[in-house]
Motif scaffolding. Sequence first.
Motif, PDB file in Angstrom:
ATOM      1  N   ILE A  98       0.839  -1.197   0.000  1.00 31.43           N
ATOM      2  CA  ILE A  98       0.000   0.000   0.000  1.00 31.43           C
ATOM      3  C   ILE A  98       0.878   1.254   0.000  1.00 31.43           C
ATOM      4  O   ILE A  98       2.099   1.180   0.138  1.00 31.43           O
ATOM      5  N   SER A  99       0.252   2.393  -0.121  1.00 34.96           N
ATOM      6  CA  SER A  99       0.972   3.665  -0.114  1.00 34.96           C
ATOM      7  C   SER A  99       1.093   4.159   1.324  1.00 34.96           C
ATOM      8  O   SER A  99       0.253   4.901   1.824  1.00 34.96           O
ATOM      9  N   ALA A 100       2.147   3.709   2.002  1.00 34.07           N
ATOM     10  CA  ALA A 100       2.376   4.081   3.401  1.00 34.07           C
ATOM     11  C   ALA A 100       3.861   3.936   3.703  1.00 34.07           C
ATOM     12  O   ALA A 100       4.573   3.180   3.028  1.00 34.07           O
ATOM     13  N   PRO A 101       4.378   4.648   4.716  1.00 33.64           N
ATOM     14  CA  PRO A 101       5.795   4.561   5.079  1.00 33.64           C
ATOM     15  C   PRO A 101       6.223   3.130   5.396  1.00 33.64           C
ATOM     16  O   PRO A 101       5.391   2.262   5.686  1.00 33.64           O
ATOM     17  N   VAL A 102       7.537   2.902   5.374  1.00 33.79           N
ATOM     18  CA  VAL A 102       8.089   1.558   5.536  1.00 33.79           C
ATOM     19  C   VAL A 102       9.183   1.565   6.602  1.00 33.79           C
ATOM     20  O   VAL A 102      10.030   2.467   6.622  1.00 33.79           O
ATOM     21  N   LEU A 103       9.163   0.545   7.491  1.00 34.08           N
ATOM     22  CA  LEU A 103      10.314   0.287   8.354  1.00 34.08           C
ATOM     23  C   LEU A 103      11.386  -0.307   7.457  1.00 34.08           C
ATOM     24  O   LEU A 103      11.221  -1.397   6.916  1.00 34.08           O
ATOM     25  N   PHE A 104      12.518   0.390   7.319  1.00 39.04           N
ATOM     26  CA  PHE A 104      13.430   0.154   6.198  1.00 39.04           C
ATOM     27  C   PHE A 104      14.834  -0.196   6.679  1.00 39.04           C
ATOM     28  O   PHE A 104      15.504   0.606   7.329  1.00 39.04           O
ATOM     29  N   SER A 105      15.279  -1.418   6.331  1.00 47.70           N
ATOM     30  CA  SER A 105      16.621  -1.857   6.712  1.00 47.70           C
ATOM     31  C   SER A 105      17.565  -1.938   5.524  1.00 47.70           C
ATOM     32  O   SER A 105      18.749  -2.222   5.698  1.00 47.70           O
ATOM     33  N   GLY A 106      17.040  -1.727   4.320  1.00 50.14           N
ATOM     34  CA  GLY A 106      17.867  -1.837   3.129  1.00 50.14           C
ATOM     35  C   GLY A 106      18.007  -3.249   2.613  1.00 50.14           C
ATOM     36  O   GLY A 106      18.725  -3.493   1.641  1.00 50.14           O
ATOM     37  N   GLY A 107      17.335  -4.223   3.255  1.00 51.36           N
ATOM     38  CA  GLY A 107      17.339  -5.598   2.776  1.00 51.36           C
ATOM     39  C   GLY A 107      16.323  -5.793   1.667  1.00 51.36           C
ATOM     40  O   GLY A 107      15.567  -4.882   1.315  1.00 51.36           O
TER      41      GLY A 107
ATOM     42  N   LEU B 190       8.871   8.347  -1.084  1.00 49.17           N
ATOM     43  CA  LEU B 190       8.273   7.609   0.022  1.00 49.17           C
ATOM     44  C   LEU B 190       9.075   7.807   1.304  1.00 49.17           C
ATOM     45  O   LEU B 190      10.303   7.773   1.298  1.00 49.17           O
ATOM     46  N   PHE B 191       8.368   7.976   2.414  1.00 55.67           N
ATOM     47  CA  PHE B 191       9.011   8.154   3.713  1.00 55.67           C
ATOM     48  C   PHE B 191       9.346   6.788   4.302  1.00 55.67           C
ATOM     49  O   PHE B 191       8.474   5.922   4.427  1.00 55.67           O
ATOM     50  N   VAL B 192      10.618   6.576   4.650  1.00 56.27           N
ATOM     51  CA  VAL B 192      11.053   5.315   5.255  1.00 56.27           C
ATOM     52  C   VAL B 192      11.840   5.612   6.525  1.00 56.27           C
ATOM     53  O   VAL B 192      12.467   6.669   6.651  1.00 56.27           O
ATOM     54  N   ILE B 193      11.798   4.665   7.473  1.00 58.22           N
ATOM     55  CA  ILE B 193      12.464   4.839   8.763  1.00 58.22           C
ATOM     56  C   ILE B 193      13.458   3.710   8.966  1.00 58.22           C
ATOM     57  O   ILE B 193      13.111   2.529   8.838  1.00 58.22           O
ATOM     58  N   THR B 194      14.696   4.075   9.294  1.00 61.53           N
ATOM     59  CA  THR B 194      15.751   3.104   9.574  1.00 61.53           C
ATOM     60  C   THR B 194      16.228   3.294  11.007  1.00 61.53           C
ATOM     61  O   THR B 194      16.436   4.429  11.447  1.00 61.53           O
ATOM     62  N   VAL B 195      16.417   2.190  11.724  1.00 63.51           N
ATOM     63  CA  VAL B 195      16.829   2.238  13.127  1.00 63.51           C
ATOM     64  C   VAL B 195      18.149   1.500  13.285  1.00 63.51           C
ATOM     65  O   VAL B 195      18.303   0.374  12.797  1.00 63.51           O
TER      66      VAL B 195
ATOM     67  N   ILE C 132      13.170  -8.770  23.082  1.00 71.95           N
ATOM     68  CA  ILE C 132      13.305  -7.352  23.417  1.00 71.95           C
ATOM     69  C   ILE C 132      14.155  -6.623  22.382  1.00 71.95           C
ATOM     70  O   ILE C 132      13.830  -5.500  21.974  1.00 71.95           O
ATOM     71  N   SER C 133      15.247  -7.238  21.922  1.00 68.45           N
ATOM     72  CA  SER C 133      16.118  -6.549  20.962  1.00 68.45           C
ATOM     73  C   SER C 133      15.402  -6.300  19.634  1.00 68.45           C
ATOM     74  O   SER C 133      15.514  -5.215  19.046  1.00 68.45           O
ATOM     75  N   VAL C 134      14.642  -7.290  19.157  1.00 69.54           N
ATOM     76  CA  VAL C 134      13.857  -7.082  17.936  1.00 69.54           C
ATOM     77  C   VAL C 134      12.726  -6.095  18.207  1.00 69.54           C
ATOM     78  O   VAL C 134      12.437  -5.208  17.392  1.00 69.54           O
ATOM     79  N   GLY C 135      12.091  -6.232  19.369  1.00 70.59           N
ATOM     80  CA  GLY C 135      11.010  -5.322  19.724  1.00 70.59           C
ATOM     81  C   GLY C 135      11.460  -3.873  19.818  1.00 70.59           C
ATOM     82  O   GLY C 135      10.707  -2.954  19.482  1.00 70.59           O
ATOM     83  N   LEU C 136      12.691  -3.657  20.252  1.00 74.76           N
ATOM     84  CA  LEU C 136      13.219  -2.294  20.331  1.00 74.76           C
ATOM     85  C   LEU C 136      13.329  -1.652  18.953  1.00 74.76           C
ATOM     86  O   LEU C 136      13.010  -0.471  18.774  1.00 74.76           O
ATOM     87  N   VAL C 137      13.781  -2.427  17.969  1.00 77.06           N
ATOM     88  CA  VAL C 137      13.871  -1.899  16.605  1.00 77.06           C
ATOM     89  C   VAL C 137      12.483  -1.481  16.125  1.00 77.06           C
ATOM     90  O   VAL C 137      12.296  -0.396  15.553  1.00 77.06           O
TER      91      VAL C 137
ATOM     92  N   GLY D 199       3.823  12.037  12.238  1.00 77.63           N
ATOM     93  CA  GLY D 199       2.416  12.182  11.897  1.00 77.63           C
ATOM     94  C   GLY D 199       1.785  10.988  11.216  1.00 77.63           C
ATOM     95  O   GLY D 199       0.644  11.062  10.750  1.00 77.63           O
ATOM     96  N   TYR D 200       2.491   9.846  11.159  1.00 74.44           N
ATOM     97  CA  TYR D 200       1.963   8.667  10.478  1.00 74.44           C
ATOM     98  C   TYR D 200       1.472   7.639  11.490  1.00 74.44           C
ATOM     99  O   TYR D 200       2.151   7.345  12.470  1.00 74.44           O
ATOM    100  N   ARG D 201       0.307   7.061  11.224  1.00 78.64           N
ATOM    101  CA  ARG D 201      -0.263   6.037  12.100  1.00 78.64           C
ATOM    102  C   ARG D 201      -0.381   4.687  11.399  1.00 78.64           C
ATOM    103  O   ARG D 201      -0.966   3.762  11.944  1.00 78.64           O
ATOM    104  N   LEU D 202       0.163   4.581  10.210  1.00 80.28           N
ATOM    105  CA  LEU D 202       0.150   3.325   9.457  1.00 80.28           C
ATOM    106  C   LEU D 202       1.515   3.145   8.808  1.00 80.28           C
ATOM    107  O   LEU D 202       1.983   4.019   8.077  1.00 80.28           O
ATOM    108  N   VAL D 203       2.164   2.023   9.100  1.00 79.82           N
ATOM    109  CA  VAL D 203       3.524   1.768   8.626  1.00 79.82           C
ATOM    110  C   VAL D 203       3.592   0.339   8.098  1.00 79.82           C
ATOM    111  O   VAL D 203       2.977  -0.570   8.661  1.00 79.82           O
ATOM    112  N   GLN D 204       4.361   0.134   7.035  1.00 83.55           N
ATOM    113  CA  GLN D 204       4.524  -1.204   6.468  1.00 83.55           C
ATOM    114  C   GLN D 204       5.812  -1.855   6.964  1.00 83.55           C
ATOM    115  O   GLN D 204       6.809  -1.180   7.210  1.00 83.55           O
TER     116      GLN D 204
END
Length: 422
Positions: free
Chosen positions: A65-74, A98-103, A154-159, A171-176
């Motif tokens: 869908i058209s929504a931000p992504v938790l992004f690791s580059g994989g 597209l807005f993506v988030i990397t941790v 916990i370590s995966v949950g933290l990411v 401001g986003y409430r839906l993430v892929q």
Amino acid sequence: MADAILPDARAVSASISLCEQDGKILSWPAYRAAVFTLRQQVRVVERDEAWHALRIADAFRHAVISAPVLFSGGVDSSTIALLANGTWGRANKGGRGLFVITVGARDAPDVVEARAASKALGLRQLVVDIDQEMLKATIPKVVAITKSADVTRISVGLVTYVGLAAAKREGYRLVQAGLGSEELFAGYRRHRQAEDLEDACWQGLLSMYHRDLLRDIAIADALGVRVHAPFLRLNVVQVAMQVPARYRIVEGTQKHVFRMTAEHMGLPANICWRKKLAAQYGSRMVREMRKLSRREGHATMRDYLGSLLFDLGTMHERRVWAVAKEIPEGSVSTYGEIARIIGSSPRTVGHALTKNPYSWVPCHRVIKSDGSLGGFARGMEEKQRLLRSEGVSVLRGKVITPSAGDEKPKNKDSQKVSLRPV
């Protein structure tokens, strides 16, 4: 099954979007039942790998869908981002990529690779740097949300928590996210060792609720953010499970058929075929947690997490309760197994369990190594009733298939209880 795109990424209620059917998001029991039905119906299709890659690509395009992504580059998150980026401009009136988030830590492999992938795909990336002070403030929140002191959980949950929290601040409430890919396409180490790879993939998919989804649902609900999981859409599951096992792992390369699919859809080859570490290692989360644990005066990460989860009891009792907490419904462990994990004795483990004050620590799932039930503060009849209600077979005061691990854990931080479904 309806595959409608969810329109508004900034105003959606919290949950994990497993699949939509007739316009409704399925609950886990309904989803699991649907997957179980698929398992009875789906048959492997003996066609070449390229044919399967084309079918997966078609199904996956309809799942993203058209929504931000938790992004690791994989390959997983990059494929989701590639497809979502194509509709992002139209949905956001010609806005930037597209807005993506990397941790991750600044030197983390995921951060380095995600920066390069984001640039190659024309994405708008936010990198959230993990440091000791941020972790010290965040770990107690994730421990409290998940009610767990398990290092991997916990370590995966933290990411996940840090990534979703960052999306919410923007401001986003839906993430892929790429939940489910490893199960569908044989991405875990256990898949390399499986005698029946097809069965291992089905079993992993059916059991991932307790292992992964329960944690992520709790985190998403706590933050008021919804996670959309394209890989778990039923149409994707169906075409993925029609793939012969030999295309999932080819000459040691795992998830081979999906990597081919991603390349067919236009993802650069260097991203498609890059080997990636698990999230907790690729982000360097485990390394930073270990540093913090030592800084806080604890010998192991498990001890540190246990000190946050439990505010009653001695350190030994907390360690016992923390391990027992991770025994899933329908499984058992033994006093001896727990003793080996924490470096104690079966007798002291049993004593600690008799003093457990927490209703969410399942003491009744701990038995003797010979299969007999052992003790229970509320009586043996109640222990037997609870085990049977969870699907454990008990005959004449003994669990028919007890768990009795023989190997001594090599690493107290990462070793889990050897659990055996019964």
